[in-house]
Each structure stands twice: as structure tokens, then as C-alpha cells.
Write a protein that holds these residues in place. Structure first.
Motif, PDB file in Angstrom:
ATOM      1  N   ASP A   1       2.524  31.304  -5.635  1.00 26.03           N
ATOM      2  CA  ASP A   1       1.858  30.031  -5.546  1.00 26.03           C
ATOM      3  C   ASP A   1       2.263  29.241  -6.218  1.00 26.03           C
ATOM      4  OD1 ASP A   1       0.803  27.911  -4.189  1.00 26.03           O
ATOM      5  OD2 ASP A   1      -1.748  29.243  -5.067  1.00 26.03           O
ATOM      6  N   LEU A   2       3.218  28.205  -5.367  1.00 24.37           N
ATOM      7  CA  LEU A   2       4.251  26.885  -5.685  1.00 24.37           C
ATOM      8  C   LEU A   2       3.447  25.320  -5.310  1.00 24.37           C
ATOM      9  CD1 LEU A   2       7.715  28.374  -6.152  1.00 24.37           C
ATOM     10  CD2 LEU A   2       5.612  28.420  -8.031  1.00 24.37           C
ATOM     11  N   LEU A   3       1.664  25.769  -4.466  1.00 23.94           N
ATOM     12  CA  LEU A   3       1.781  24.843  -4.359  1.00 23.94           C
ATOM     13  C   LEU A   3       0.596  23.172  -5.106  1.00 23.94           C
ATOM     14  CD1 LEU A   3      -0.265  26.335  -1.494  1.00 23.94           C
ATOM     15  CD2 LEU A   3       1.851  25.271  -0.634  1.00 23.94           C
ATOM     16  N   GLU A   4       1.006  22.386  -4.470  1.00 30.05           N
ATOM     17  CA  GLU A   4       1.063  21.180  -5.368  1.00 30.05           C
ATOM     18  C   GLU A   4      -0.139  20.543  -4.209  1.00 30.05           C
ATOM     19  OE1 GLU A   4       4.009  18.860  -6.949  1.00 30.05           O
ATOM     20  OE2 GLU A   4       4.388  20.170  -7.650  1.00 30.05           O
ATOM     21  N   THR A   5      -1.531  19.663  -5.154  1.00 29.18           N
ATOM     22  CA  THR A   5      -1.934  19.112  -3.774  1.00 29.18           C
ATOM     23  C   THR A   5      -1.288  17.530  -4.384  1.00 29.18           C
ATOM     24  OG1 THR A   5      -4.081  19.338  -5.383  1.00 29.18           O
ATOM     25  CG2 THR A   5      -3.638  21.124  -4.159  1.00 29.18           C
ATOM     26  N   ALA A   6      -1.948  16.499  -3.210  1.00 26.56           N
ATOM     27  CA  ALA A   6      -2.268  14.867  -3.285  1.00 26.56           C
ATOM     28  C   ALA A   6      -3.495  14.572  -3.132  1.00 26.56           C
ATOM     29  CB  ALA A   6      -1.291  14.388  -3.107  1.00 26.56           C
ATOM     30  N   ASN A   7      -4.329  14.089  -3.528  1.00 25.00           N
ATOM     31  CA  ASN A   7      -5.564  13.334  -3.398  1.00 25.00           C
ATOM     32  C   ASN A   7      -5.042  12.626  -2.096  1.00 25.00           C
ATOM     33  OD1 ASN A   7      -8.333  13.290  -2.829  1.00 25.00           O
ATOM     34  ND2 ASN A   7      -8.659  12.445  -4.907  1.00 25.00           N
ATOM     35  N   TYR A   8      -4.672  13.036  -0.638  1.00 26.72           N
ATOM     36  CA  TYR A   8      -4.862  11.622  -0.023  1.00 26.72           C
ATOM     37  C   TYR A   8      -5.669  11.615   1.566  1.00 26.72           C
ATOM     38  CZ  TYR A   8      -1.683   9.364  -1.945  1.00 26.72           C
ATOM     39  OH  TYR A   8      -0.555   8.389  -3.141  1.00 26.72           O
TER      40      TYR A   8
ATOM     41  N   LYS B   1       0.419  -1.392  -0.063  1.00 26.63           N
ATOM     42  CA  LYS B   1      -0.119   0.318  -0.083  1.00 26.63           C
ATOM     43  C   LYS B   1       0.613   1.041  -0.024  1.00 26.63           C
ATOM     44  CE  LYS B   1      -3.823   2.407   2.135  1.00 26.63           C
ATOM     45  NZ  LYS B   1      -4.615   2.263   3.829  1.00 26.63           N
ATOM     46  N   ILE B   2       0.720   1.864  -0.905  1.00 23.80           N
ATOM     47  CA  ILE B   2       1.569   3.252  -1.317  1.00 23.80           C
ATOM     48  C   ILE B   2       0.748   4.537   0.387  1.00 23.80           C
ATOM     49  CG2 ILE B   2       1.550   5.163  -2.549  1.00 23.80           C
ATOM     50  CD1 ILE B   2       0.637   4.629  -4.779  1.00 23.80           C
ATOM     51  N   GLU B   3       2.162   4.274   0.462  1.00 21.27           N
ATOM     52  CA  GLU B   3       2.289   5.639   2.251  1.00 21.27           C
ATOM     53  C   GLU B   3       1.759   7.240   1.792  1.00 21.27           C
ATOM     54  OE1 GLU B   3       5.068   5.571   4.555  1.00 21.27           O
ATOM     55  OE2 GLU B   3       5.032   3.397   5.462  1.00 21.27           O
ATOM     56  N   ALA B   4       0.851   7.388   2.807  1.00 20.97           N
ATOM     57  CA  ALA B   4       0.477   9.034   2.189  1.00 20.97           C
ATOM     58  C   ALA B   4       1.329   9.974   1.929  1.00 20.97           C
ATOM     59  CB  ALA B   4      -0.931   9.441   2.762  1.00 20.97           C
ATOM     60  N   PRO B   5       1.597  11.033   1.362  1.00 24.67           N
ATOM     61  CA  PRO B   5       2.840  11.687   1.539  1.00 24.67           C
ATOM     62  C   PRO B   5       2.421  12.559   3.016  1.00 24.67           C
ATOM     63  CG  PRO B   5       1.417  12.756  -0.266  1.00 24.67           C
ATOM     64  CD  PRO B   5       1.077  11.178  -0.129  1.00 24.67           C
ATOM     65  N   ARG B   6       3.951  12.925   3.000  1.00 27.77           N
ATOM     66  CA  ARG B   6       3.826  14.475   4.375  1.00 27.77           C
ATOM     67  C   ARG B   6       2.935  15.920   3.870  1.00 27.77           C
ATOM     68  NH1 ARG B   6       5.315  14.294  10.046  1.00 27.77           N
ATOM     69  NH2 ARG B   6       5.880  16.251  10.406  1.00 27.77           N
ATOM     70  N   PHE B   7       2.330  16.054   4.561  1.00 35.29           N
ATOM     71  CA  PHE B   7       1.601  17.265   4.247  1.00 35.29           C
ATOM     72  C   PHE B   7       2.090  18.736   4.519  1.00 35.29           C
ATOM     73  CE2 PHE B   7      -2.481  14.521   2.321  1.00 35.29           C
ATOM     74  CZ  PHE B   7      -2.025  15.040   1.583  1.00 35.29           C
TER      75      PHE B   7
ATOM     76  N   SER C   1       4.823  34.321  -0.988  1.00 36.86           N
ATOM     77  CA  SER C   1       5.523  33.247  -1.325  1.00 36.86           C
ATOM     78  C   SER C   1       5.023  31.652  -0.603  1.00 36.86           C
ATOM     79  CB  SER C   1       7.008  32.764  -1.108  1.00 36.86           C
ATOM     80  OG  SER C   1       7.363  34.006  -2.327  1.00 36.86           O
ATOM     81  N   LEU C   2       4.686  30.366  -1.652  1.00 33.71           N
ATOM     82  CA  LEU C   2       3.389  29.760  -0.614  1.00 33.71           C
ATOM     83  C   LEU C   2       4.094  28.533  -1.478  1.00 33.71           C
ATOM     84  CD1 LEU C   2       0.469  30.870  -1.063  1.00 33.71           C
ATOM     85  CD2 LEU C   2       1.260  30.543   0.391  1.00 33.71           C
ATOM     86  N   ILE C   3       5.064  27.323  -0.971  1.00 31.79           N
ATOM     87  CA  ILE C   3       5.533  26.004  -1.519  1.00 31.79           C
ATOM     88  C   ILE C   3       4.787  24.671  -0.710  1.00 31.79           C
ATOM     89  CG2 ILE C   3       7.803  26.365  -1.018  1.00 31.79           C
ATOM     90  CD1 ILE C   3       8.901  25.240  -3.315  1.00 31.79           C
ATOM     91  N   GLY C   4       4.802  24.160  -1.102  1.00 29.98           N
ATOM     92  CA  GLY C   4       4.632  22.974  -0.333  1.00 29.98           C
ATOM     93  C   GLY C   4       3.921  21.901  -0.724  1.00 29.98           C
ATOM     94  N   LEU C   5       3.304  20.864  -0.727  1.00 29.15           N
ATOM     95  CA  LEU C   5       2.104  19.636  -0.981  1.00 29.15           C
ATOM     96  C   LEU C   5       0.555  19.549   0.055  1.00 29.15           C
ATOM     97  CD1 LEU C   5       1.517  17.325  -2.472  1.00 29.15           C
ATOM     98  CD2 LEU C   5       2.458  16.281  -1.445  1.00 29.15           C
ATOM     99  N   ILE C   6      -0.483  19.896  -0.430  1.00 33.36           N
ATOM    100  CA  ILE C   6      -1.400  20.086   0.326  1.00 33.36           C
ATOM    101  C   ILE C   6      -2.420  18.987  -0.195  1.00 33.36           C
ATOM    102  CG2 ILE C   6      -0.767  22.248   1.038  1.00 33.36           C
ATOM    103  CD1 ILE C   6      -2.664  23.155  -0.969  1.00 33.36           C
ATOM    104  N   PRO C   7      -3.144  19.034   0.951  1.00 33.29           N
ATOM    105  CA  PRO C   7      -4.280  17.872   0.551  1.00 33.29           C
ATOM    106  C   PRO C   7      -5.899  18.832  -0.490  1.00 33.29           C
ATOM    107  CG  PRO C   7      -4.064  18.178   2.846  1.00 33.29           C
ATOM    108  CD  PRO C   7      -3.133  19.407   2.122  1.00 33.29           C
ATOM    109  N   PRO C   8      -6.329  18.817  -1.060  1.00 32.05           N
ATOM    110  CA  PRO C   8      -7.217  19.997  -2.645  1.00 32.05           C
ATOM    111  C   PRO C   8      -8.219  20.763  -1.387  1.00 32.05           C
ATOM    112  CG  PRO C   8      -7.439  17.169  -3.015  1.00 32.05           C
ATOM    113  CD  PRO C   8      -6.624  17.086  -1.927  1.00 32.05           C
ATOM    114  N   PHE C   9      -8.014  21.910  -1.757  1.00 31.81           N
ATOM    115  CA  PHE C   9      -9.141  22.645  -1.232  1.00 31.81           C
ATOM    116  C   PHE C   9     -10.233  22.635  -2.031  1.00 31.81           C
ATOM    117  CE2 PHE C   9      -5.563  24.097   1.235  1.00 31.81           C
ATOM    118  CZ  PHE C   9      -6.971  24.780   2.488  1.00 31.81           C
ATOM    119  N   GLU C  10     -11.290  22.790  -1.104  1.00 35.27           N
ATOM    120  CA  GLU C  10     -13.036  22.839  -2.048  1.00 35.27           C
ATOM    121  C   GLU C  10     -12.433  24.323  -3.051  1.00 35.27           C
ATOM    122  OE1 GLU C  10     -15.754  23.120   0.290  1.00 35.27           O
ATOM    123  OE2 GLU C  10     -16.130  21.152   1.116  1.00 35.27           O
TER     124      GLU C  10
END
Length: 625
Positions: free
Chosen positions: A142-149, A95-101, A113-122
Motif C-alpha cells: 500500500d503506497l497510497l497517499e491522501t489529500a484532504n480536498y 486559490k490552490i487547485e485540488a489535486p487530481r485523485f 500493489s496500490l499507488i496513488g493519491l486519494i481522498p481520506p477514507f473513514e
């Protein structure tokens, strides 16, 4: 003849079948050997090979789909691919572990400036959307990326806290994770630094570790001031202290400790030192003050004023002044005063020629005593109303044309000093100024000493007696007595303190509620509060009164166990008194079984103490409630 022919055919058939069987076996063996050798050479020895005639069956568990394909391809190079039967399994994928947001937010004069990995927002709820108003005129990168975990626990609270912190801190870097928030920021002053740290610590979300690195630039101190006092009993104190380096600070404090008994000496490190020999000059002057037997020492940049005690002999005064003057480094100039005995009346009446200003804890200011004329009275009145508020100043002075020319300046300097206090008094005489009072600013004594040293000029005798009270310190955000009780009862409204049935034992769940109350109570240890216990109306009245008292006592003991100072807390059982709901329903009875915190005025606290002293002992009885 015919029989011979049939026998010949039978023998031939048997020989053919046997030959075919032997040939097939040879082919199977050869195929197995070739395939196995190929797999071993390719480091796929985990594979099993089974032959069935011309067919080659491959078995085993491949570590992944790519390896399985490589095995089939390799075997296909030594046997016809049509002969391969793929019976291999593929190892189940872990099972693929969820990334560390995580998010890193940076704010400065150029924008955010914003950078990082976050859950998707509405839609419309993203971090950049929430900070648009803050970045107006500069912009957001805004350099944020999202991951659906799945969103980790505490993530939303941590992120909301960090966004609010970024809004409040104009120059900051904030790193956010679900369990950790790191804030690095620059404040305008040491006072601002303390206020920011206090506010951030108090509002931090539960379950999230907070790391703060708030720095304050070295202040520019002008004039560069030091004021040291030493009384006849050897008690020493700094009303103000300035140093340019840590090493200089250590030397100055050591000189003060050698001169007299001093508690918790502090010295501000700042810019503006008038000479590289500042520390040496201070050491020489402090040693001279000790040799003189006491008095006060004031440095205002390179001007040094030494005021002896009024009991100092003229001979000692002259000797010490001469020695100090000779030992002071160049640039520094010494002004020495052997004062007459100071008589302070403090009323502004005719007994002593003086001007008196008092400020009450409510902020009301009275000005009494003497001023030169009506023109100066108008100037003093206008200054006071601007300083304290036009509706809070009462002016009741009288004219005295014989006052010295410097009197107005001395009065205005004293009023400016009084404005730094929450309450206190300022007394002005011809050769003496005294400032006393309470403050919530740790640097008030420094500020007052600097003001007086600057405004009164050389060779002036003044005294600063200011006491710091943390309850008045706005940077600490200490709640008022009313806020203390309100915050505790707000917790109780959402999370009651529940006891075991018919017992004063606090349940484990209620213990967590008391943990929250204890955090507030530690900030309110000077506030006089009553812990009230209440029951419903079931059971005998005397029994309910006793049980409610035991439960109130248990809450007080639980707070004490959590290192809360409870000397200002009393506990009282009210039994079934003051119901807040209908005792005829289960819901009402549940509401009436409660703990309440009440604020005690001095009069009520005294009455409570008397009640506890005079109250008869109550026999404990078990309740069915």
C-alpha cells in the motif's frame, strides 16, 4: 539696545529654522534617491518610496511575502531600519487547485500493489481493507497517499467499480480517475476475453469513460484442424479453420474465397501447427476440392481427408486425388473417399442402420437406434448421463450384433459433439456422422469438427451443420425475456416517465429515463413486449383511454428514435383500468398515471395483433388530466 538684541535673536531663530528645514529636505531627497536606486538595482521597481523627514515609507503590491521581506531588508542596508515604514501590500494568493485523485492497482500472483493519491477514507474503509480477502496468502503493498480536498463527482462510483473489477481479474492493472478507468488484463481464452469485456462494459458507472485492453494468449490447437466444405452450387464454408500466423490466415481465406462463395470466413490463430508447409498444403487441397466440383476437406494435423460429393464421377475423382496427393508437401498424407449416396432417416428405426441422439431446448436427451450389445448400451448410457445429467437421458436402443467394430467409438464421439450444443441431433451411420443444432458458442463448429476428426480417424465422412445464436451465448450476458421486462420496470419504479399535462409529450426529465430503458431494450430486441399506458380516473373514460394510447405510442416512438428495434414491441392504452393505488388521493392518482412494460407470450402477442387490427379508430380528445 534691547530692541536690537531681540531682533538679533529673532533673525537667528529664523535662520536656524530655515537651515533645519533645508537640511531635512536634503536628507529626504537623498534618502529617496538612495532607496529608489537600491530598489531598481534589486529589480523591485514596482515599489513606491515616500520620505517624510527621516522616515522612508515603502508602498506598492509585493507578489508574495518573501519578496516583501527582501525589499525591507534591501532598504535596511542603505537607511537605518528604524526609519523604514512598511506600507506594502502582498498580492492575494491564488486559490490552490485540488489535486487530481488517481489510483493504480496491480494484481498478479505475487499480490496486490496500490499507488496513488486519494481522498481520506473513514476508518477501516480503505482500498487495502476492502481487498484483504483477495490478497490472502500473498499480501498488499500500500503506497497510497491522501489529500484532504473535496471528493470529485463520480469518484466513489469509479473506485468501487475498479475494486470489484480487480477482485474478478486475477492478472490485471487498473488505473482509476473520477472520469476515466483503464483496465489491462489477461484472460484465459478468447471466449473468456469476450465474457470479461461484456461484463465490464455492462457494469461500468455512468459518467466515467472506460478503456479496456483485455488480451487472450494464443491457444494451443490440438489436433491442428481445418475443415472446409463446398457444395455443388459453389457455396463454401469453414466448419473449422486453424492458422499459425496472420499471413497464413490471410492466404487460407483467400484460397477459400477463390474456391467458392463464402460469407465472413474466420480462422483461429494458434499454436501447434504440424508443419511449416501447413498453409501451402491447405491451398493445394482447397484448389483440388474446387476442381473436383465440391465435397468436404478435413485436416487433422498432417492427416488430410477429402470426401467428394456423391455425384462426382469416378474419373474426375481419381484425377483430382492423384494431382492433390502429388502436390501436397511432405509429411501430409491424403485419404480420399467417393461416398455412396447417404440416406438419413433420423428416427433410429429399421429403415436405416443408424444411432440417433436428440437434445431438446429444455436439455432432455433421447437415445434411439442401434448399439452392439447390453455392455455397450451401459457404457453409452453412463457417458450420456455424465454428459447431460442423469435425470435428462432417455435410452431406447436395441441390440444389433452385426454393427462394425468402430460403432461404439463413433457413437461416443457424436455424443461428445452433441454436448457442445444447446439443442440439436447426432446421427451415426457406418460411413457417415451428422451433427446439427443450435449453440451459443461461436467456436462450437471448430470444436465439433476437431473432435470428430480426432476420434473418427482417417477417411471419415461427416457433416457439421451448427448455427450460432447470440441469445444463447452466455459470454454476452444477454438478459432473458423475463429479465428484460423486470429491468425496465425497475427503472420505471424509481424514475417515472412523466408527460406534459393533458398531453402525450414526454418531459425532458423523462427523456433521460427513456435513455436508460433504451440501453436495456437494445439487448432485448427479440423479446416481444407491450408498452402499456395508464391514467387515473379523473375525466371521461373514453378520453382517458385515448390519452393513454397516445402516451404508450409516444414511448414506443421515443425508443425508436434512440435506434431501438421496436418491431417486437406493441403499445396499448388501458386508460383508467387496473389502478395500483387509490384514485381518491393525489398520491394515488399520481401512481396510477404510469407506463408499464409487459412480456408477451406468443399467444398473447397474436391476440394483441388481432386486437390492433380489429380495433375501431378512437377520436382524440383533450383531457384535463
Amino acid at each position: 539696545m534691547r530692541l536690537k538684541t531681540i531682533a538679533a535673536f529673532s533673525i537667528a531663530a529664523v535662520l536656524s529654522i530655515g537651515g533645519a528645514w533645508i537640511s531635512a529636505g536634503l536628507i529626504e531627497d537623498r534618502s529617496s534617491e538612495v532607496v529608489t536606486s537600491k530598489l531598481i538595482d534589486g529589480q523591485h521597481d514596482w515599489t513606491t518610496v515616500t520620505t517624510d523627514g527621516l522616515l522612508v515609507a515603502l508602498g506598492g503590491e509585493a507578489p508574495d511575502e518573501a519578496t516583501r521581506f527582501r525589499v525591507v531588508s534591501a532598504v535596511g542596508t542603505v537607511v537605518d531600519p528604524d526609519r523604514i515604514v512598511d506600507n506594502m501590500d502582498v498580492k492575494a494568493r491564488e486559490k490552490i487547485e485540488a489535486p487530481r485523485f488517481s489510483v493504480e492497482m496491480l494484481r498478479n500472483g505475487e499480490g496486490i500493489s496500490l499507488i496513488g493519491l486519494i481522498p481520506p477514507f473513514e476508518e477501516g474503509d480503505g482500498i487495502a481493507d476492502q481487498l484483504k480477502d483477495v490478497a490472502e496468502g500473498t499480501g498488499i503493498t500500500d503506497l497510497l497517499e491522501t489529500a484532504n480536498y473535496p471528493v470529485p463527482e463520480n469518484w466513489d462510483n469509479a473506485l468501487s467499480y475498479a475494486i470489484q473489477a480487480l477482485r474478478d481479474l486475477e492478472r490485471s492493472k487498473i488505473s482509476v480517475m473520477a472520469d476515466l478507468i483503464e483496465i489491462t488484463a489477461i484472460s484465459d481464452s478468447p471466449e473468456s476475453k469476450r465474457r470479461i469485456e461484456s461484463q465490464l462494459a455492462r457494469s461500468a458507472p455512468d459518467g466515467v469513460r472506460l478503456l479496456l485492453n483485455i488480451s487472450a494468449p494464443r491457444p494451443v490447437i490440438t489436433p491442428f484442424t481445418l475443415r472446409f466444405t463446398l457444395d455443388a452450387e459453389g457455396n463454401a464454408a469453414f466448419d473449422a479453420c486453424s492458422a499459425d500466423t496472420e499471413a497464413s490466415k490471410a492466404r487460407i481465406i483467400r484460397a477459400a474465397s477463390d474456391a467458392g462463395k463464402i460469407e465472413k470466413p474466420e480462422c483461429a490463430i494458434g499454436l501447434g501447427v504440424p508443419s511449416p508447409n501447413w498453409t501451402k498444403a491447405v491451398e493445394v487441397a482447397i484448389a483440388g476440392l474446387k476442381d473436383m466440383g465440391g465435397g468436404s476437406l478435413t485436416f487433422s494435423d498432417a492427416d488430410v481427408t477429402m470426401v467428394a460429393l456423391d455425384s462426382t464421377s469416378q474419373g474426375t475423382f481419381d484425377r483430382v486425388v492423384g494431382e492433390v496427393d502429388a502436390a501436397l508437401p511432405e509429411v501430409f498424407s491424403l485419404h480420399a473417399v467417393l461416398p455412396e449416396k447417404v440416406v438419413v432417416d433420423g428416427t433410429g428405426n429399421d429403415a436405416v442402420v443408424e444411432f440417433v441422439a436428440t437434445r431438446s431446448p429444455e436439455g432432455l436427451v433421447q437415445l434411439r437406434g442401434r448399439l452392439p450389445d447390453d455392455g455397450i448400451k451401459k457404457i453409452v448410457g453412463s457417458f450420456a448421463r455424465a454428459q447431460f445429467g442423469s435425470d435428462k437421458v432417455y435410452l431406447a436402443t436395441r441390440d444389433d450384433e452385426d454393427l462394425p467394430e468402430s460403432w461404439p467409438v463413433r457413437v461416443l464421439a457424436a455424443l461428445e459433439a452433441l454436448g457442445t450444443l444447446e439443442s440439436g441431433s447426432a446421427i451415426v451411420q457406418e460411413d457417415y456422422v451428422e451433427i446439427r443444432g443450435l449453440t451459443g458458442d461461436k467456436s462450437a463448429s471448430d470444436t465439433i469438427s476437431r473432435t470428430l476428426a480426432d476420434k473418427l480417424g482417417d477417411a471419415e465422412n461427416f457433416e457439421v451443420n451448427v448455427r450460432y445464436d447470440e441469445l444463447l451465448d452466455k459470454t454476452l450476458n444477454i438478459p432473458t425475456p423475463e429479465e428484460c421486462v423486470s429491468r425496465i420496470n425497475t427503472i420505471l419504479a424509481t424514475s417515472k416517465i412523466v408527460f406534459e399535462p393533458s398531453s402525450s409529450d414526454i418531459t425532458e426529465e423523462a427523456g433521460r429515463t427513456i435513455d436508460k430503458i433504451a440501453e436495456i431494450a437494445k439487448q432485448c430486441e427479440r423479446v416481444k413486449m407491450e408498452i402499456g399506458g395508464y391514467t387515473d380516473s379523473q375525466g371521461r373514460e373514453e378520453m382517458n383511454a385515448a390519452l393513454s394510447q397516445q402516451r404508450a405510442d409516444s414511448v414506443r416512438a421515443a425508443l425508436m428514435a434512440r435506434r431501438v428495434l421496436t418491431s417486437n414491441m406493441t403499445s396499448k392504452g388501458y386508460g383508467e383500468e387496473d389502478p395500483i393505488a387509490d384514485n381518491d388521493t393525489a398520491e394515488g392518482r399520481e401512481a396510477n398515471r404510469r407506463i408499464e412494460f409487459k412480456l408477451l407470450t406468443d399467444a398473447r402477442a397474436a391476440a394483441t395483433d388481432e386486437d390492433e387490427t380489429d380495433a375501431p379508430e378512437v377520436e382524440t380528445e383533450t383531457s384535463s388530466e
